[in-house]
Design a protein around this motif. Structure first.
Motif, PDB file in Angstrom:
ATOM      1  N   UNK A  32     -11.756   2.870  -3.721  1.00  0.00           N
ATOM      2  CA  UNK A  32     -10.355   3.251  -3.923  1.00  0.00           C
ATOM      3  C   UNK A  32      -9.498   2.744  -2.759  1.00  0.00           C
ATOM      4  N   UNK A  33      -9.950   3.008  -1.544  1.00  0.00           N
ATOM      5  CA  UNK A  33      -9.137   2.661  -0.384  1.00  0.00           C
ATOM      6  C   UNK A  33      -9.059   1.158  -0.161  1.00  0.00           C
ATOM      7  N   UNK A  34     -10.115   0.424  -0.443  1.00  0.00           N
ATOM      8  CA  UNK A  34     -10.113  -1.011  -0.193  1.00  0.00           C
ATOM      9  C   UNK A  34      -9.700  -1.816  -1.411  1.00  0.00           C
ATOM     10  N   UNK A  35     -10.432  -1.675  -2.515  1.00  0.00           N
ATOM     11  CA  UNK A  35     -10.149  -2.492  -3.686  1.00  0.00           C
ATOM     12  C   UNK A  35      -8.851  -2.084  -4.374  1.00  0.00           C
ATOM     13  N   UNK A  36      -8.685  -0.792  -4.621  1.00  0.00           N
ATOM     14  CA  UNK A  36      -7.435  -0.332  -5.233  1.00  0.00           C
ATOM     15  C   UNK A  36      -6.284  -0.544  -4.259  1.00  0.00           C
ATOM     16  N   UNK A  38      -5.834  -2.860  -2.224  1.00  0.00           N
ATOM     17  CA  UNK A  38      -5.376  -4.244  -2.118  1.00  0.00           C
ATOM     18  C   UNK A  38      -4.165  -4.503  -3.026  1.00  0.00           C
ATOM     19  N   UNK A  39      -4.028  -3.767  -4.100  1.00  0.00           N
ATOM     20  CA  UNK A  39      -2.857  -3.912  -4.978  1.00  0.00           C
ATOM     21  C   UNK A  39      -1.891  -2.733  -4.866  1.00  0.00           C
ATOM     22  N   UNK A  40      -2.429  -1.552  -4.654  1.00  0.00           N
ATOM     23  CA  UNK A  40      -1.606  -0.342  -4.629  1.00  0.00           C
ATOM     24  C   UNK A  40      -1.163   0.019  -3.211  1.00  0.00           C
ATOM     25  N   UNK A  45       0.602   3.911  -1.390  1.00  0.00           N
ATOM     26  CA  UNK A  45       2.009   4.248  -1.652  1.00  0.00           C
ATOM     27  C   UNK A  45       2.672   3.228  -2.567  1.00  0.00           C
ATOM     28  N   UNK A  46       1.918   2.271  -3.030  1.00  0.00           N
ATOM     29  CA  UNK A  46       2.464   1.271  -3.932  1.00  0.00           C
ATOM     30  C   UNK A  46       2.522  -0.093  -3.275  1.00  0.00           C
ATOM     31  N   UNK A  52      -0.121   5.594  -5.928  1.00  0.00           N
ATOM     32  CA  UNK A  52      -1.236   6.384  -6.466  1.00  0.00           C
ATOM     33  C   UNK A  52      -1.427   7.705  -5.725  1.00  0.00           C
ATOM     34  N   UNK A  53      -0.423   8.135  -4.984  1.00  0.00           N
ATOM     35  CA  UNK A  53      -0.562   9.404  -4.273  1.00  0.00           C
ATOM     36  C   UNK A  53      -0.445  10.566  -5.264  1.00  0.00           C
TER      37      UNK A  53
END
Length: 103
Positions: A32-36, A38-40, A45-46, A52-53
């Motif tokens: 979540x923190x790395x892969x997600x 990278x876009x989020x 915070x976007x 995604x907070x």
């Protein structure tokens, strides 16, 4: 139903999100923190993808978020993760985001 049939059903039944090992949960948190992220955005915070907070996701159900993780969002950069994640893993991610654990 014979005991062996029940045992086989229990062994082949999909795990629920709460049944993930601590090691797998840690791997999913990193994902979540790395892969997600990278876009989020690295703070979720976007960025290319939306915020995604937990406060932004309030009102969304874990089921809807699980479906988004698994199937992506057509016409956007959000890919389907179904080839890489099980439904219980995607559900864990949805619940993780809704609880605000990524912050």
């Amino acid at each position: 139903m014979p005991k062996t049939a029940i045992l086989i059903l229990m062994m082949t039944a999909p795990a629920v999100a709460g049944d993930l090992t601590p090691e797998r949960a840690s791997e999913l948190e990193r994902l979540v923190l790395q892969d997600c992220g990278s876009c989020h955005g690295l703070t979720l915070k976007g960025g290319l993808g939306p915020d995604l907070r937990a406060e932004t996701l309030a009102g969304r159900s874990a089921e809807v978020l699980t479906d988004i993780v698994l199937d992506g969002v057509p016409g956007t950069a959000m890919p389907p993760w179904r080839p890489l994640l099980s439904e219980p893993e995607a559900r864990w991610i949805a619940e993780f985001l809704l609880k605000g654990n990524a912050e």
